[in-house]
Write a protein that holds these residues in place. Structure first.
Motif, PDB file in Angstrom:
ATOM      1  N   TYR E  61      14.653 -38.916  22.299  1.00 55.45           N
ATOM      2  CA  TYR E  61      13.962 -39.517  23.443  1.00 55.45           C
ATOM      3  C   TYR E  61      13.637 -40.987  23.220  1.00 55.45           C
ATOM      4  CZ  TYR E  61      13.324 -34.849  25.350  1.00 55.45           C
ATOM      5  OH  TYR E  61      13.538 -33.602  25.866  1.00 55.45           O
ATOM      6  N   TYR E  66      12.169 -43.101  26.127  1.00 57.64           N
ATOM      7  CA  TYR E  66      11.016 -42.251  26.452  1.00 57.64           C
ATOM      8  C   TYR E  66      10.208 -41.998  25.185  1.00 57.64           C
ATOM      9  CZ  TYR E  66      12.101 -41.408  31.299  1.00 57.64           C
ATOM     10  OH  TYR E  66      12.279 -41.575  32.644  1.00 57.64           O
ATOM     11  N   ARG E 112       6.180 -36.486  28.768  1.00 62.10           N
ATOM     12  CA  ARG E 112       6.944 -37.546  28.110  1.00 62.10           C
ATOM     13  C   ARG E 112       7.113 -38.675  29.116  1.00 62.10           C
ATOM     14  NH1 ARG E 112       9.610 -36.512  23.267  1.00 62.10           N
ATOM     15  NH2 ARG E 112       9.594 -34.303  22.685  1.00 62.10           N
TER      16      ARG E 112
ATOM     17  N   LYS F 148      12.789 -28.787  29.035  1.00 61.76           N
ATOM     18  CA  LYS F 148      13.003 -30.228  28.975  1.00 61.76           C
ATOM     19  C   LYS F 148      14.243 -30.642  29.771  1.00 61.76           C
ATOM     20  CE  LYS F 148      15.270 -29.495  24.626  1.00 61.76           C
ATOM     21  NZ  LYS F 148      15.324 -29.582  23.176  1.00 61.76           N
TER      22      LYS F 148
END
Lengths: 159, 159, 159, 159, 159, 159, 159, 159
Positions: E61, E66, E112, F148
């Motif tokens: 990520y 992110y 996130r 996710k």
């Protein structure tokens, strides 16, 4: 606001009255080598200036059957209700002290009750005042000391 | 422990002294249609029984320059230090009340100071007592009332 | 309210029944060197005085598939709903104990459930009672002991 | 671990004993249209399986002078002291229940005492156990109900 | 509900797929000395039993921009809104995990985001869902590890 | 640090692999009207750039007997022990995620266990790590979603 | 958003102005061996780029009678009121700083007042803003330092 | 301590300098119909009296790459370490403000950092100072305003 100026004689008079409010003015006068009339005038002056607001007995609450002390933190729904809620609290004689405070509570007060069940009823009465959203209670297991005389003597020695 | 029995006359005497400890016994006697000697004997009896522990002045702390009030919650390292810590607290005259409490604090006390800086110094003095691990302070923005007379009257009316 | 006076014999009877409520009165009588009739009369007297409120089995909840214990703290919207909420809680059999408490919760109760999912459903049922604004749950990882017999023996030895 | 299988008869026996442990087996037998011997065998089986762990009286603590209930949350210095601390707690008869818990406390227990002063002494005894760093106490103002019978009946109806 | 029985072969297949879901079945077959067809059948069986719910990539990520992770605790106005609120949360892709929890929060979720400002916008979106009264956010300074493979291997070795 | 530049083709490849990591490259190629070799090269590039860190199965923990999820907040004695403690946590396979956090905890982690008793043992193992002073546990009553993929799709659509 | 590129000369100019904004440009020019015109151009450029937003005096609030500092944490009824509430806060000059925050508060602000009573009035004004449900106040006993110059020098040395 | 007396002219001078410290004294003089020399003398007098402690630039931290703000609450092991810890904090330039506070923290400070990772390192540096037992961090999602000019104008209008 114009703090009242107290001189050494005033301090010594207060120092004696703090320990026993019934001390005759003639006794005070003798100790301070002044006239009883002067003591009278000085005390009157301090009463009029609002420094002496009154006098009270120190009673033994436990012997009177009021052994239970708790502190109650109050959360208000809205702060502008503060004044209103304080007036209602003032109508409950078991609430002996109330403060507007910082931190998590809006108002913080002290209650004296006979026992757990009596305390519950007083707390319920507080909870039912309009504008109070919640209360948290901290119970005293022992009032170890409650004595403002030490502070008063310090103040007069310091002035 | 043997609670003292108070009768109606005792209550009325207390009721008058609570409002003004200096009320002459002759005035009390006149109101209650008894002799001044009886008032004297009754008061003495209540003093000996420990119900009347003394008397004190009600002073205006703000006018004396002590406008700052805070409540300090104390965490002890170990509870068996409670007695020792209370003795140390009792040596700081600005600590006017101290309780052993339930809830998150071990000891909960009230302090009076001149201002923020003075309060800081008193709190530091408390923090430095052996056995105290941490303190939390809640500052009063206003002592809205502090009056035990309403409670005392209630007690005597109720008895 | 008039506490019942229990004598030494009463204590010894209670002491034996606490450990096993099914102990035959004849066994008790033999041990205490009194008649079974006396035991019967004494027990009856204590039942009528409300000291003995009943008897119950001690079951193994884990073996019955009820291994999950949690304590639920309840915040009410308004304290005057306390009685109403307690009645609703009393209709949920999984709520085995409920207290009115000081501190941050208004009501504090104990629940027994089969597992996490079952507990969730019970907590949801509690949350849906009118007058409850929020709940906080503390889950027991192990009920290390749950035994009031030690206390009962202490009480009777002490009386 | 092999859950014990209970049949309909077992449930009905338990259902009756829960309400009154002294119900004679002959009464149970009559109601269920079985022999008293069968009742005896069934109860014995459930005792041996550990489902029935014993029986106890339900006493009125208030009438016995034990009106004060509190829950004490315990913070340990180190979790590996849990077992040791639980053993020490088990030696204080006023601690009637103790749990290992999640959330902010390591151990959570229930105490019964005579009054505030007695509770203070018990809490001090707990605080003095080695390995306990701090405790927080929540006082019950009223034990509104404490009744596991409703749950037991539910369990047996459900099985 | 009927747990699926997995044998040693199943475990070894899972053990290999966990580390790399793209491992060709022929490679697995060779290692386990079985046919690729058997691997295929076994995997299919575990998919149908719902044990294998799917597969996914593990992406970095931070490299995708992110880097910001936070946990958000949600207080609901009423618990019966739980299901509704979870559906709304599920429409915000940045909310990757959501739990119904015990303790002070009703729902606890993980988000996130790209950075502080992005996180603020997501939190505001959550706060605006009907039925949510308040949220508390805990920001991750570093996701030190996020790895379920160690657990999966443990489970299969243990079974 | 040089973020990798991904183009539209990369996004579409990732988009397909996210949903099923075993999608044959030939299927992806056909959909995107490119050669399978190109897909292979692109995936390899993203693996080398560290964007794709691996792949994993999504298993049903409940069916595998691991239905219990908790979040554990850890207080350290000293922050410089953070790295050491994280290494020890990483040796407990039931700790699947660990964060360094702001707010009241130093480290915040997620555990999966079989049931309450198993969770207790894992929490005790965590508590026994050197440098940890205390832990607080929040138990999940239901993992409502853990997904996710929605976020990943959003990221690729957005890039 | 295009960060402005500052070179070594810019840093040195800022470094000097930070310590004394009234340093004549000719003095700066002399020190850096450049022309005053260059200094002027550089400062103008940094003002236009928004790096230099202005200048201000550092006054001694205690000497001006504003010795009282507090931090106020604000809970909103709904987060979408954030912007509105910030505008209202901005109309109270005693609120010198305001943040949108994570954690338990929605908004966190700093106030400066003359004394306890003045602070109470400001806090009441804040509490009365529509959309604010509650506030919590933390009082500063001493502002030990408030100095952003050290940070600024670090930034320029580091760039 | 002798508060400095400021007259109307002083206030107007301060009022202008607050908005722009570089305002030429001749401009101020012209506006107030006094000589530039008088302005100079007045400013000097206020500097010597310590009312004006200096001047500083208002920079845009976000443009300088310092977008991350957090407040850190510090718990000390012992309060007598306060002074020592404040000196250490003062050596970390990212700590721009530090207070001694009431409530749960001993010291409360503000930090500015580049991003989450940078903040982590600064917090770790703080945590490693001798005498600090724990810290709690609250992250700012947005510094909505930071402006003491409104207050300053108010003070001068009010004096």
């Amino acid at each position: 606001m114009g703090k009242v100026k107290l001189d050494e004689i005033d301090h010594q008079i207060l120092d004696m009255l703090i320990d026993n409010t019934r001390t005759p003015f003639t006794d005070i006068a003798k100790k301070l080598l002044i006239s009883a009339g002067t003591v009278h005038v000085r005390v009157k002056k301090m009463e009029e200036a609002g420094i002496i607001k009154g006098s009270s007995l120190t009673l033994d609450y436990v012997k009177l059957g009021y052994a239970f002390i708790a502190y109650v933190g109050i959360f208000l729904e809205k702060t502008h209700q503060t004044k209103f809620v304080l007036e209602r609290l003032n109508q409950i004689p078991n609430v002996t002290i109330a403060h507007i405070t910082t931190g998590k509570f809006n108002i913080f007060c002290k209650i004296r009750a006979k026992d757990t069940t009596h305390a519950k009823n007083i707390i319920f009465k507080i909870d039912d005042i309009d504008g109070i959203s919640r209360t948290e209670t901290m119970i005293s297991l022992e009032e170890s000391f409650n004595d403002k005389k030490r502070l008063m003597h310090t103040i007069f020695n310091e002035l």
